[in-house]
Structures are given as C-alpha cells and as structure tokens.
Motif scaffolding. Structure first.
Motif, PDB file in Angstrom:
ATOM      1  N   SER A  99       0.852  -1.161   0.000  1.00 56.27           N
ATOM      2  CA  SER A  99       0.000   0.000   0.000  1.00 56.27           C
ATOM      3  C   SER A  99       0.893   1.216   0.000  1.00 56.27           C
ATOM      4  O   SER A  99       2.062   1.131   0.328  1.00 56.27           O
ATOM      5  CB  SER A  99      -0.892  -0.010   1.237  1.00 56.27           C
ATOM      6  N   GLY A 132       0.819  -3.231  -9.075  1.00 54.07           N
ATOM      7  CA  GLY A 132       0.668  -1.834  -8.754  1.00 54.07           C
ATOM      8  C   GLY A 132       1.842  -1.068  -9.259  1.00 54.07           C
ATOM      9  O   GLY A 132       2.848  -1.637  -9.622  1.00 54.07           O
ATOM     10  N   GLN A 187      -6.584   6.867  -6.671  1.00 53.10           N
ATOM     11  CA  GLN A 187      -7.324   5.711  -7.148  1.00 53.10           C
ATOM     12  C   GLN A 187      -7.812   5.926  -8.572  1.00 53.10           C
ATOM     13  O   GLN A 187      -7.745   5.037  -9.411  1.00 53.10           O
ATOM     14  CB  GLN A 187      -8.525   5.438  -6.236  1.00 53.10           C
ATOM     15  N   CYS A 238     -11.260  -5.847  -4.646  1.00 53.47           N
ATOM     16  CA  CYS A 238     -10.185  -5.527  -5.590  1.00 53.47           C
ATOM     17  C   CYS A 238     -10.753  -4.767  -6.795  1.00 53.47           C
ATOM     18  O   CYS A 238     -11.675  -5.236  -7.448  1.00 53.47           O
ATOM     19  CB  CYS A 238      -9.477  -6.800  -6.050  1.00 53.47           C
ATOM     20  N   THR A 262      -5.370  -1.299  -9.785  1.00 52.69           N
ATOM     21  CA  THR A 262      -4.296  -1.846  -8.971  1.00 52.69           C
ATOM     22  C   THR A 262      -4.864  -2.812  -7.946  1.00 52.69           C
ATOM     23  O   THR A 262      -5.834  -2.491  -7.259  1.00 52.69           O
ATOM     24  CB  THR A 262      -3.562  -0.716  -8.233  1.00 52.69           C
ATOM     25  N   HIS A 263      -4.265  -3.962  -7.868  1.00 46.07           N
ATOM     26  CA  HIS A 263      -4.737  -4.956  -6.897  1.00 46.07           C
ATOM     27  C   HIS A 263      -4.550  -4.440  -5.470  1.00 46.07           C
ATOM     28  O   HIS A 263      -3.561  -3.791  -5.164  1.00 46.07           O
ATOM     29  CB  HIS A 263      -3.969  -6.267  -7.068  1.00 46.07           C
ATOM     30  N   ASP A 264      -5.518  -4.765  -4.619  1.00 49.97           N
ATOM     31  CA  ASP A 264      -5.425  -4.346  -3.220  1.00 49.97           C
ATOM     32  C   ASP A 264      -5.112  -5.545  -2.324  1.00 49.97           C
ATOM     33  O   ASP A 264      -5.447  -5.556  -1.159  1.00 49.97           O
ATOM     34  CB  ASP A 264      -6.723  -3.671  -2.782  1.00 49.97           C
ATOM     35  N   HIS A 265      -4.478  -6.535  -2.911  1.00 50.70           N
ATOM     36  CA  HIS A 265      -4.200  -7.760  -2.155  1.00 50.70           C
ATOM     37  C   HIS A 265      -2.909  -8.349  -2.696  1.00 50.70           C
ATOM     38  O   HIS A 265      -2.496  -8.035  -3.808  1.00 50.70           O
ATOM     39  CB  HIS A 265      -5.349  -8.743  -2.334  1.00 50.70           C
TER      40      HIS A 265
END
Length: 387
Positions: A99, A132, A187, A238, A262-265
């Motif tokens: 992040s 990301g 974002q 996601c 962008t992946h959040d995981h």
DNA sequence: CGCATTTGACCAGCGC
DNA sequence: GCGCTGGTCAAATGCG
C-alpha cells in the motif's frame, strides 16, 4: 482360419512372455517419466533461480547506468520540483503489493531488497506482491501521491474529470466519505491507466496468476468479435478489471487483454511476472505524460531488456500495449539494444485501426504450453545476449 | 446448492 | 437534445 487358430494357440505362451516384457517396459518407461519429471522440476527451479539472478543483475546494471546518465535530470528536479506544471525527474518504481503507506521510502532499500538472498526477506517479499505501480519523486518520496495527482491533474485534465463507471460512483458513495481527496485522485489515476497485453494463444484468458470473474460481455462497434469483461475475484474489493477481446477476424489466435486498476491484495508468484510487466508499462505511461522520455526509456529498459518497446497513449484513455505476438529475442544487450519510442498523440489523431500501440514483452506467461526445454532455450538466449 | 457465466437492460459519456 | 457506444448490473441459466 486354421492357421489363425494355430497362431492363437501358440500366442498365450508368447503372450505371457510379452506381458512380462511389457510390464518391465512399462515400469522402465514410468521410471523414465518420473526421472524426466524430476529433471523438469530441477530445471524449473534452476530457471527460476537464473531468472531471479538475472533480474537482480539487470536492475543493478540499469541503476548504475541510470546514475551515470541521470545527473542532469536530477539537477532539474532540484530546481523545479515544486512547480506544478514543470517536468520533474521522476523515478519509476514498481510497487509490488504494498500500500502507499508501506512503500519503501528509500530507493537504496528497494535495490538492497532485490539483491537480498536472505530467505526471510524473500518470503516477506513474496507474501506482499501485488500489481501496482508508483511514481516516485527522486527527492521526496513522501509527496509522491501528491505529485501523482498534480501531474495528471495538470497534464491530462480529462483524466481527472470523470469517474470511469457507475460502479466507481457507487463505490465512492458506499465507501467512507471521509476518505482523503488525495487518495481518491490516486485511485482514479490508477484506475484510468490501462495496460493492454496482446498475446497469441488459443485460450482467451492469459494465465496471469490472478483469479478473474466474468461480469459482462459486449460486442463493440469497432470489432464484431465480443469483448469480455472480468474483475479480479481474489479479493472482494479488488478494483482491478480486465477486458479480453480477439484482435481481429483474420487473426483470431491473438487476444488483447486490457488491465485496469491496482490490486489491493497480495498476488501469487505466478502473477508477479505479469504484474511487473504491466506495472512497469503503466509507470512508463504515467511518467511519460510529463517527464522526459530519456529517463523514462532508461527506466523501462530496466524491465524490458531485449525487446522492442513502443508505447503511446491517447487523450481519452492512457493505454500501454504489450505485444507478445512479436517476440524479439535477438537483441544482444539489455540496455543498449532495447529500442524505445514514445509517442503521445494528444493532438494527433489516433491510428485508423487501433488507438493503442505496441510494446513487446516476452516475459509473460500465456496458457499456451511452454516446455521446460523451450523455456531454458529462451533463458539461455537471453543470458548469452546479456554476457 | 453454491458459484460462475450469460445476456439483456440500463446508465453515463461523448459527438453531432 | 438525441442517438450511439462502451461499460456495468443483475436476473436467469448452467455446471460441478
């Protein structure tokens, strides 16, 4: 008839012999297969190690070259870094699964990590991989998001105007309203940046290591072949989407996969190759909007050695296309031979056939099966070129 | 039965 | 303002 019966009478004795022979043969074959499989595994491991070492070396070499070349650019940064509309010396860096708050603040740390052979460190890195990208100010990494927002706001106004979909609006409403405006801008930027991957394979879904859930299909006017819409299902929230479409009627074996967001995981290891490629391309695109193409090209050759790279974007949709249908393994040097061209068409009309452009990138995995041998051959080709 | 896919409807952006 | 188009939603359907 009689002859056949005679033969059939004799056969059982021979059959017993043959059967035992066959069993032996079968066992031997099984053993061979097992051996080959083990060898395959070993080769896979070896290949993985070689690639890791190669990437590490490549980064180090690129860094050295960039340090030599980038002196003048960094001087510009010192003078201009607080002017909104001026070009900044930006450092393109991959953010793999972190992040923004977690982003490594110092570039040196990043490179130390890459070359770090420590098992613990490797495990930590692997556990936190995600698609990301990030653009870092060379001078002040803490203001990178602010810079990112200003950059797009000033240079590509259209990009800031819209939230690309109804879903985005809904999400924005449902989510905490006290979210920082900066984060929303960030974002939006990340969502708007698209990376297309053109790949020639039978299966429309590139095996990028992620799990995707299809949520729609549409036949576009410009292409009679249907376009499928997927969203990442590895995490419930996601935001990453992808579109898959055949390139054309005459070339139905090629698919265009467009990634957005962008992946959040964390991502599985298989996904990191794609993540690195698309991230680098997206970073390039973002940085290319406002920064000098020389530093951008140097940074990109970092990720795409041996490959011809051409990138451009349009005013409406900043898009990078990685063309895997035209692999190029013949280059001899990772840095010098990666030809690069950057064409931004904000004023020029887009090409008639496609608004997107191509970027060769052979590091991605498609579902078309690749034998270990061919992989090793490719690897050897690259490494020999690297020497 | 639960999950993924399909498909028609709906909506927003954009150009005229 | 209207129509076109791309993108998304969500009910229906299929499948394991």
């Amino acid at each position: 008839m009689i002859k056949e019966e005679t033969v059939s009478c004799i056969q059982p004795l021979d059959g017993v012999m043959e059967e035992s022979d066959k069993e032996e043969e079968l066992d031997a074959t099984k053993a061979k297969v097992e051996k080959v499989r083990e060898e395959n595994e070993k080769l896979k491991l070896l290949l993985s190690t070689i690639l890791n070492n190669y990437n590490s070396l490549q980064m180090q070499v690129s860094e050295v070259i960039r340090q030599q070349q980038g002196a003048s650019t960094e001087l510009d940064v010192d003078h201009d870094h607080d002017k909104d509309n001026d070009d900044l010396g930006v450092d393109i860096s991959l953010r793999l699964g972190r992040s923004p708050e977690q982003t490594v603040s110092k570039r040196e740390e990043k490179f130390d990590k890459v070359s770090d052979d420590n098992e613990e460190g490797t495990r930590k890195k692997r556990s936190a991989l995600a698609l990301g990208f990030q653009i870092q100010n060379c001078e002040d990494s803490t203001s990178k998001l602010d810079y990112l927002c200003r950059q797009v706001k000033n240079v590509n106004n259209a990009e800031n105007k819209c939230v690309s979909s109804r879903k985005d609006v809904k999400t924005a409403r449902n989510e905490n309203h006290h979210q920082d405006v900066l984060e929303e801008h960030d974002q939006a930027i990340l969502k708007k940046t698209r990376v297309c991957v053109k790949a020639a394979c039978e299966d429309p879904s590139i095996n990028d290591g992620c799990q995707w859930r299809k949520y729609g299909q549409k036949t576009a006017k410009t292409n009679p072949l249907p376009r499928a819409y997927y969203r990442c299902s590895m995490s419930s929230n996601c935001p990453v989407r992808k579109q898959v479409q055949r390139c054309g009627e005459e070339d139905t074996s090629a698919f265009m996969t467009t990634y957005e967001g962008t992946h959040d995981h964390p991502l599985p290891m298989e996904a990191t190759h794609m993540a690195a490629g698309t991230s680098a391309a997206a970073s390039l695109l973002q940085s290319g909007v406002s920064s000098s193409s020389s530093s951008t090209s140097a940074s990109l050759s970092y990720f795409f050695p041996f490959h011809h790279i051409s990138i451009s974007t349009t005013n409406s949709h900043p898009t990078v296309t990685l063309d895997l249908t035209r692999p190029n393994y013949t280059n001899q040097s990772p840095i010098s031979s990666s030809s690069f061209s950057l064409n931004f068409s904000s004023s020029d009309p887009p090409p008639p056939s496609s608004q997107d452009h191509t970027l060769n990138f052979s590091g991605l995995r498609t579902q078309a099966p690749l034998s270990t041998d061919s992989l090793m051959a490719r690897c050897r080709t690259r490494l020999s070129g690297h020497q």
